[in-house]
Design an enzyme around this catalytic site. Structure first.
Site: not given
Ligand code: GLU
Length: 429
Positions: A115, A363
């Protein structure tokens, strides 16, 4: 300058990190995981931190604190969004990175977890300043990113435009095209057709599956949603279309309630025009009222969807939550105490690592398509997302009835055991 902290560097435990660690230890206890394996799963592999200088419109230069936490990559490249928010802090980013590891593992995706975050109030920046900040992030951490290293995506207050700037900066640094280095891109730069809605759509498939199990009929099922960003807006739209009654919505300025229900599309038009959802209570049936965000959480509804930030339902307000089904579309919206209290009240909580996994699954589809340079139709992405979400729901429900646990514990057991096995197989302990 980048500071890379070692695996055992001390930290002050912030709230979400305490919650995340407790969730891991209770799963580890049931799975009989301890010692070095448990330490490896608890600590991030790498913590990156930097100050990003941005030249502001008034000519001065401001430094923004930025982080990238890479939690675990035993199953594949690190994966996870980057958030731009004034309340970002390193401990929270560590917790969010750990949650990504479990989310990807639960969905059987070939990714680890990471993250990123920048401490910034993005609404106060001009477009040019935001672009400079996004490019600066890649200048700071680009060396550690890439399609087979670490693949960022949007998160709170970041979007396809931010991903476009980041991708462009990354490709300039590497002097080659590399569309799979970022996901959540616009269609023109290698994005996918279901991008905007993938998190909301995934959550909708989860709710549909729960409704079938619990015998909820859409027309007589009321839903309250906290948060009207990409996730809240899209899940509201899918539920409304399917006939559910979306009776309450909110944004950071406040909330609105209408017994007759709202049309999310009309509410978005009104919010865009007036700037605040709190001023839109008369949109549609005209009989709604303005309420507070706290009141929204305590409404007498069938389904409650926290789709904003972490730590919204705690031991302080969990007793007042009346919903029978709580679906965590945000990351970490319930504390462990709240989870226990809701369980005692026989409410069903669908954990974040399942409920909002549609985003990272979208994604994954994008990364796969970028890797082989062939793009799917909307229907193909839609159907595949439905299939992956439905089978994850199945796995979690069966594990929960087999082990006689709630859905979160079941999801954690599945996810943690998968990562633990990969770590063991690599023999790196
Ligand atoms: N921000 C989204 C999550 O917390 C997507 C993360 C991603 O696609 O890498 O799951």
């Amino acid at each position: 300058m980048i500071y890379i902290f070692g695996v055992f560097f001390f930290w002050l435990m912030g709230e979400p990190l305490v919650e995340a660690k407790k969730q891991l230890s209770s799963a580890a206890k049931v799975l009989g995981i301890g010692g070095k394996l448990l330490s490896a799963l608890s600590e991030p592999v790498r913590v990156l931190s930097d100050d990003i200088p941005v030249k502001l419109e008034n000519g001065s230069v401001q430094d923004f604190n930025a982080y990238r936490v890479q939690h675990n990559d035993a199953l594949g490249p690190f994966k996870g969004g980057i958030r731009f928010h004034p309340e970002v802090n390193l401990d929270e980013v560590k917790a969010l990175a750990m949650w990504m590891t479990w989310k990807c593992a639960l969905m059987n995706l070939p990714f680890g977890g990471a993250k990123g975050g920048v401490i910034v109030e993005p609404k106060k920046l001009s477009g040019r300043e935001l672009e400079a900040l996004s490019r600066g992030y890649v200048q700071s951490f680009g060396e550690f990113l890439g399609p087979d290293k670490d693949v960022p995506a949007p998160d709170v207050y970041t979007n396809a435009q931010v991903m476009s700037w980041m991708l462009d900066e990354f490709e300039k640094l590497k002097k080659r095209h590399s569309p799979g280095a970022f996901t959540g891109k616009p269609l023109e730069l290698g994005g996918i057709r279901i991008r905007d809605e993938s998190t909301g759509l995934g959550g909708f498939f989860v709710i549909e599956a729960c409704a079938r199990r619990f015998g909820f009929k859409p027309r007589s099922t009321s839903v309250a949603i906290q948060g009207f960003g990409n996730v809240g807006f899209n899940i509201a739209g899918f539920l409304h279309e399917a006939g559910f009654k979306v009776v309450a919505l909110s944004d950071s300025s406040g909330a609105v309630y209408s017994k007759a229900g709202f049309s999310p599309a009309d509410m978005m038009k009104c919010k865009t025009a007036k700037g605040k959802i709190a001023e839109c209570y008369a949109t549609g049936s005209g009989s709604g009222t303005a309420i507070s965000n706290e009141e929204l959480l305590e409404l007498d509804v069938d389904v409650l969807i926290p789709a904003a930030l972490s730590g919204q339902i705690t031991s302080k307000n969990a007793n007042d939550v009346k919903a029978r089904l709580v679906v965590e579309m945000a990351n970490g919206p319930l504390t462990n105490d709240a989870d226990r209290i809701l369980g005692e009240k026989k409410a069903v909580v669908v954990p974040d690592i399942l409920a909002n996994a549609g985003g990272v699954t979208g994604s994954y589809f994008e990364w796969v398509q970028n890797n082989y340079g062939y793009y799917w139709s909307y229907t193909e992405s839609f159907e595949r997302l439905k299939e992956l979400m439905s089978s994850a729901v199945e796995r979690v429900f069966s594990a929960s009835s087999e082990k006689k646990t709630n859905l979160r514990d079941a999801a954690y057991m599945l996810a943690v055991s998968r990562v633990a096995r990969a770590v063991e197989l690599r023999g790196s302990l």
